[in-house]
Write an enzyme that holds these catalytic residues in place. Structure first.
Site, PDB file in Angstrom:
ATOM      1  N   THR A 126      64.716  81.015  35.735  1.00 54.76           N
ATOM      2  CA  THR A 126      65.926  80.163  36.199  1.00 54.76           C
ATOM      3  C   THR A 126      66.431  79.025  35.659  1.00 54.76           C
ATOM      4  OG1 THR A 126      66.648  79.394  38.198  1.00 54.76           O
ATOM      5  CG2 THR A 126      64.424  79.192  38.293  1.00 54.76           C
ATOM      6  N   ASP A 127      67.630  78.744  35.537  1.00 54.19           N
ATOM      7  CA  ASP A 127      67.956  77.388  34.757  1.00 54.19           C
ATOM      8  C   ASP A 127      67.629  76.173  35.751  1.00 54.19           C
ATOM      9  OD1 ASP A 127      69.685  78.031  37.022  1.00 54.19           O
ATOM     10  OD2 ASP A 127      71.726  77.790  35.797  1.00 54.19           O
ATOM     11  N   GLU A 128      67.040  76.838  37.171  1.00 53.83           N
ATOM     12  CA  GLU A 128      66.716  75.631  38.097  1.00 53.83           C
ATOM     13  C   GLU A 128      65.607  74.826  37.429  1.00 53.83           C
ATOM     14  OE1 GLU A 128      67.238  75.787  42.062  1.00 53.83           O
ATOM     15  OE2 GLU A 128      69.089  77.123  41.845  1.00 53.83           O
ATOM     16  N   TYR A 150      61.412  75.361  45.375  1.00 55.56           N
ATOM     17  CA  TYR A 150      61.666  76.583  44.660  1.00 55.56           C
ATOM     18  C   TYR A 150      61.371  76.401  43.127  1.00 55.56           C
ATOM     19  CZ  TYR A 150      64.324  80.300  42.463  1.00 55.56           C
ATOM     20  OH  TYR A 150      65.044  81.143  41.491  1.00 55.56           O
ATOM     21  N   LYS A 154      58.965  78.251  40.652  1.00 56.36           N
ATOM     22  CA  LYS A 154      59.462  79.047  39.464  1.00 56.36           C
ATOM     23  C   LYS A 154      58.820  78.225  37.913  1.00 56.36           C
ATOM     24  CE  LYS A 154      61.513  82.115  39.190  1.00 56.36           C
ATOM     25  NZ  LYS A 154      61.164  83.710  39.428  1.00 56.36           N
ATOM     26  N   GLY A 275      68.222  66.765  48.155  1.00 55.83           N
ATOM     27  CA  GLY A 275      67.624  66.696  46.624  1.00 55.83           C
ATOM     28  C   GLY A 275      68.650  67.573  45.831  1.00 55.83           C
TER      29      GLY A 275
HETATM   30  P1  NAD Z   1      65.981  88.344  45.927  1.00 58.17           P
HETATM   31  O1  NAD Z   1      65.483  87.443  46.838  1.00 58.17           O
HETATM   32  O2  NAD Z   1      67.551  88.996  46.164  1.00 58.17           O
HETATM   33  O3  NAD Z   1      64.754  89.461  45.919  1.00 58.17           O
HETATM   34  C1  NAD Z   1      63.465  89.221  45.635  1.00 58.17           C
HETATM   35  C2  NAD Z   1      62.808  90.463  45.525  1.00 58.17           C
HETATM   36  O4  NAD Z   1      61.421  90.091  45.526  1.00 58.17           O
HETATM   37  C3  NAD Z   1      62.974  91.187  47.195  1.00 58.17           C
HETATM   38  O5  NAD Z   1      63.043  92.417  46.989  1.00 58.17           O
HETATM   39  C4  NAD Z   1      61.760  90.811  47.723  1.00 58.17           C
HETATM   40  O6  NAD Z   1      61.130  91.803  48.647  1.00 58.17           O
HETATM   41  C5  NAD Z   1      60.779  91.053  46.492  1.00 58.17           C
HETATM   42  N1  NAD Z   1      59.299  90.372  46.803  1.00 58.17           N
HETATM   43  C6  NAD Z   1      59.076  88.881  47.272  1.00 58.17           C
HETATM   44  N2  NAD Z   1      58.010  88.534  47.500  1.00 58.17           N
HETATM   45  C7  NAD Z   1      57.178  89.705  46.939  1.00 58.17           C
HETATM   46  C8  NAD Z   1      55.958  89.770  46.804  1.00 58.17           C
HETATM   47  N3  NAD Z   1      55.027  88.963  47.038  1.00 58.17           N
HETATM   48  N4  NAD Z   1      55.787  91.133  46.054  1.00 58.17           N
HETATM   49  C9  NAD Z   1      56.249  92.138  45.814  1.00 58.17           C
HETATM   50  N5  NAD Z   1      57.781  91.722  45.952  1.00 58.17           N
HETATM   51  C10 NAD Z   1      58.142  90.933  46.624  1.00 58.17           C
HETATM   52  O7  NAD Z   1      66.157  87.957  44.654  1.00 58.17           O
HETATM   53  P2  NAD Z   1      67.004  87.792  43.106  1.00 58.17           P
HETATM   54  O8  NAD Z   1      68.188  86.819  43.500  1.00 58.17           O
HETATM   55  O9  NAD Z   1      67.082  89.237  42.772  1.00 58.17           O
HETATM   56  O10 NAD Z   1      66.221  87.116  42.150  1.00 58.17           O
HETATM   57  C11 NAD Z   1      65.272  87.765  41.454  1.00 58.17           C
HETATM   58  C12 NAD Z   1      64.504  87.101  40.251  1.00 58.17           C
HETATM   59  O11 NAD Z   1      65.668  86.325  39.582  1.00 58.17           O
HETATM   60  C13 NAD Z   1      63.785  85.873  40.690  1.00 58.17           C
HETATM   61  O12 NAD Z   1      62.622  85.756  40.481  1.00 58.17           O
HETATM   62  C14 NAD Z   1      64.516  84.593  41.098  1.00 58.17           C
HETATM   63  O13 NAD Z   1      63.892  83.449  40.735  1.00 58.17           O
HETATM   64  C15 NAD Z   1      65.353  85.033  39.613  1.00 58.17           C
HETATM   65  N6  NAD Z   1      66.431  84.521  39.490  1.00 58.17           N
HETATM   66  C16 NAD Z   1      67.707  84.461  40.653  1.00 58.17           C
HETATM   67  C17 NAD Z   1      69.083  84.056  40.144  1.00 58.17           C
HETATM   68  C18 NAD Z   1      70.163  84.155  41.092  1.00 58.17           C
HETATM   69  O14 NAD Z   1      71.206  83.668  41.037  1.00 58.17           O
HETATM   70  N7  NAD Z   1      69.818  85.086  42.060  1.00 58.17           N
HETATM   71  C19 NAD Z   1      69.131  83.276  39.131  1.00 58.17           C
HETATM   72  C20 NAD Z   1      68.298  83.312  38.020  1.00 58.17           C
HETATM   73  C21 NAD Z   1      67.087  83.879  38.362  1.00 58.17           C
HETATM   74  O1  DAU Z   2      70.728  78.805  38.986  1.00 64.48           O
HETATM   75  C1  DAU Z   2      69.897  80.111  39.298  1.00 64.48           C
HETATM   76  C2  DAU Z   2      69.655  79.943  40.795  1.00 64.48           C
HETATM   77  O2  DAU Z   2      70.679  80.273  41.776  1.00 64.48           O
HETATM   78  C3  DAU Z   2      68.484  80.795  40.991  1.00 64.48           C
HETATM   79  O3  DAU Z   2      67.396  80.625  40.711  1.00 64.48           O
HETATM   80  C4  DAU Z   2      68.154  80.879  42.700  1.00 64.48           C
HETATM   81  O4  DAU Z   2      67.380  81.983  43.256  1.00 64.48           O
HETATM   82  C5  DAU Z   2      69.392  81.178  43.465  1.00 64.48           C
HETATM   83  O5  DAU Z   2      69.345  81.292  44.887  1.00 64.48           O
HETATM   84  C6  DAU Z   2      70.712  80.330  43.081  1.00 64.48           C
HETATM   85  O6  DAU Z   2      70.365  79.052  43.554  1.00 64.48           O
HETATM   86  P1  DAU Z   2      71.433  78.062  43.983  1.00 64.48           P
HETATM   87  O7  DAU Z   2      70.674  76.819  45.123  1.00 64.48           O
HETATM   88  O8  DAU Z   2      72.402  77.523  42.867  1.00 64.48           O
HETATM   89  O9  DAU Z   2      72.174  78.976  44.997  1.00 64.48           O
HETATM   90  P2  DAU Z   2      73.015  79.174  46.310  1.00 64.48           P
HETATM   91  O10 DAU Z   2      73.937  80.247  46.309  1.00 64.48           O
HETATM   92  O11 DAU Z   2      71.919  78.716  47.342  1.00 64.48           O
HETATM   93  O12 DAU Z   2      74.116  77.877  46.279  1.00 64.48           O
HETATM   94  C7  DAU Z   2      74.992  77.711  45.263  1.00 64.48           C
HETATM   95  C8  DAU Z   2      75.714  76.567  45.576  1.00 64.48           C
HETATM   96  O13 DAU Z   2      76.612  76.413  46.532  1.00 64.48           O
HETATM   97  C9  DAU Z   2      74.789  75.018  45.371  1.00 64.48           C
HETATM   98  O14 DAU Z   2      75.006  74.147  44.818  1.00 64.48           O
HETATM   99  C10 DAU Z   2      74.584  75.127  46.924  1.00 64.48           C
HETATM  100  C11 DAU Z   2      75.747  75.487  47.464  1.00 64.48           C
HETATM  101  N1  DAU Z   2      75.914  75.893  48.888  1.00 64.48           N
HETATM  102  C12 DAU Z   2      75.022  76.917  49.346  1.00 64.48           C
HETATM  103  C13 DAU Z   2      74.942  77.556  50.428  1.00 64.48           C
HETATM  104  C14 DAU Z   2      73.903  78.461  50.894  1.00 64.48           C
HETATM  105  C15 DAU Z   2      76.743  75.559  49.689  1.00 64.48           C
HETATM  106  O15 DAU Z   2      77.717  74.786  49.577  1.00 64.48           O
HETATM  107  N2  DAU Z   2      76.901  75.923  51.101  1.00 64.48           N
HETATM  108  C16 DAU Z   2      75.883  77.185  51.527  1.00 64.48           C
HETATM  109  O16 DAU Z   2      75.934  77.387  52.584  1.00 64.48           O
END
Ligand code: NAD
Ligand code: DAU
Length: 340
Positions: A126-128, A150, A154, A275
């Protein structure tokens, strides 16, 4: 690449990746390995469940014996690791599970990859991990400045991958993606939460001043980028994946309300996330040199996303009406309202 283990394949991005890969290639088998945590959902895999090249295996990446069993049984030659605890807000409440899955679980998978001498191990990151970037754009060589449990977990996974590449000369690649939006995203993340609340005329809980910036990319673009890196990326290398354009959360919220024809009075400012990273921004020139670029801009991505949630109420109503979701919502949001 013939037998691909997709860990976390029942989650948001993992399931979209499974759909993409089975539709795009007819010479691969996909084995989803997923613990089915609160975020894992077999409904996400309904479109492929009858495909003979798709298999589902429920298991935990922190359990070496379960991982070993699936590696042997399906003669896995490629691992793409999506499995993780992924929600920043939950990592502030209960960080232990993030360290367990995102760091230790990655180590378990790397050990299995080493034991079976597989063709490719790909880590979804992730970019985080770059932390808040107030100016400029993060390059893959930048130092990591993690600020939440988180992102720290990562980063731990990423560093373990790089250590296994260096120490054991393994074919490992990493992609660092920006915020994904699109079908099957669990409605705790801002975009699906805001869309589904707005459909029901419920408040949209916007953190702080709403001027934080994110690069919202369409999930299918991200998955295409992962496939490009799987095929053309060099072992030991990291590739950023994003659109390269940032949007404030306030702009994202306005776009959702506009698309649903709902009033701005639904926006409810609430106390900020501790944070909270102000801005993420990626330099994606490295992956662009491999021939990938996101196909959707923000407007196209948010429009397609809103449409999907409007058309698929059956999917998210089941989740949002459950006790587990409601308890989380209460714990996360109760009493945080700021008077407008
Ligand atoms: P998600 O939370 O929707 O899904 C995570 C999946 O992993 C679920 O199906 C869960 O059951 C499974 N899981 C969790 N713990 C496990 C374990 N111990 N063993 C096996 N399976 C397990 O997540 P997502 O948003 O699809 O993200 C997927 C990947 O991409 C993650 O690694 C996340 O860090 C990364 N990522 C997410 C985003 C985003 O915007 N959502 C952006 C960049 C990177
Ligand atoms: O940047 C990649 C990441 O994006 C992934 O690695 C993470 O798994 C994914 O959850 C996501 O993280 P963010 O924290 O950026 O996503 P989230 O959807 O939680 O929040 C997006 C933005 O919106 C962030 O600036 C926080 C804000 N937010 C979030 C929630 C849940 C709100 O303002 N209100 C909310 O209720």
């Amino acid at each position: 690449m013939k037998n691909i283990l997709v860990t976390g394949g029942a989650g948001f991005i993992g399931s979209n990746f499974v759909h993409l890969m089975l539709g795009k290639y007819d010479d691969i088998n996909i084995i989803v390995f997923d613990k089915l945590t609160y975020a894992g959902n077999q409904d996400n895999l309904i479109p492929v469940e009858k495909n003979p090249r798709y298999h589902f295996y429920q298991g935990d990446i922190c359990h070496p014996d379960e991982v070993d069993r699936v590696m042997q049984r399906f003669e896995i030659d490629t691992i793409v690791n999506f499995a993780a605890e992924t929600h920043v807000d939950r990592s502030l409440m209960e960080p232990g599970g993030f360290i367990q899955t995102d760091v230790y679980g990655t180590y378990v998978l790397l050990e299995a990859a080493k034991k079976y001498g597989i063709e490719r191990y790909h880590q979804i990151s992730t970019d985080e991990v770059y932390g808040a970037v107030l100016e400029g754009r993060s390059k893959e060589t930048d130092q990591l400045h993690t600020r939440s449990p988180y992102s720290a977990a990562k980063a731990g996974g990423d560093l373990m991958c790089l250590a296994y590449y260096t120490s054991f000369n393994m074919p490992i690649t990493i992609t660092r993606g920006s915020n994904n939006i699109g079908p099957y995203q669990y409605p705790e993340k801002a975009v699906p939460l805001f869309v589904t609340n707005a459909i029901d005329n419920k408040p949209l809980p916007l953190y702080g001043d709403g001027l934080q910036m994110r690069d919202y990319q369409y999930v299918q673009d991200h998955c295409e980028g992962i496939d490009v890196v799987l095929r053309k990326g060099q072992p030991g290398e990291i590739y950023n994946l994003g659109t390269g354009v940032e949007t404030t959360n306030l702009e994202m919220t306005h776009a959702i309300l506009r698309l649903l024809n709902k009033p701005e009075s639904l926006i409810q400012p609430i106390t900020d996330r501790p944070g909270h990273d102000r801005r993420y921004a990626l330099d994606c020139s490295k992956v662009q040199a491999l021939g990938w670029r996101s196909a959707h801009n923000f407007e196209q991505a948010i429009e397609a996303t809103v449409k999907w949630y409007v058309d698929n109420e059956w999917w998210w109503r089941k989740i949002k009406s459950g006790d587990r979701y409601q308890e989380y919502y209460q714990k996360q949001y109760a009493g945080r309202e700021i008077n407008k």
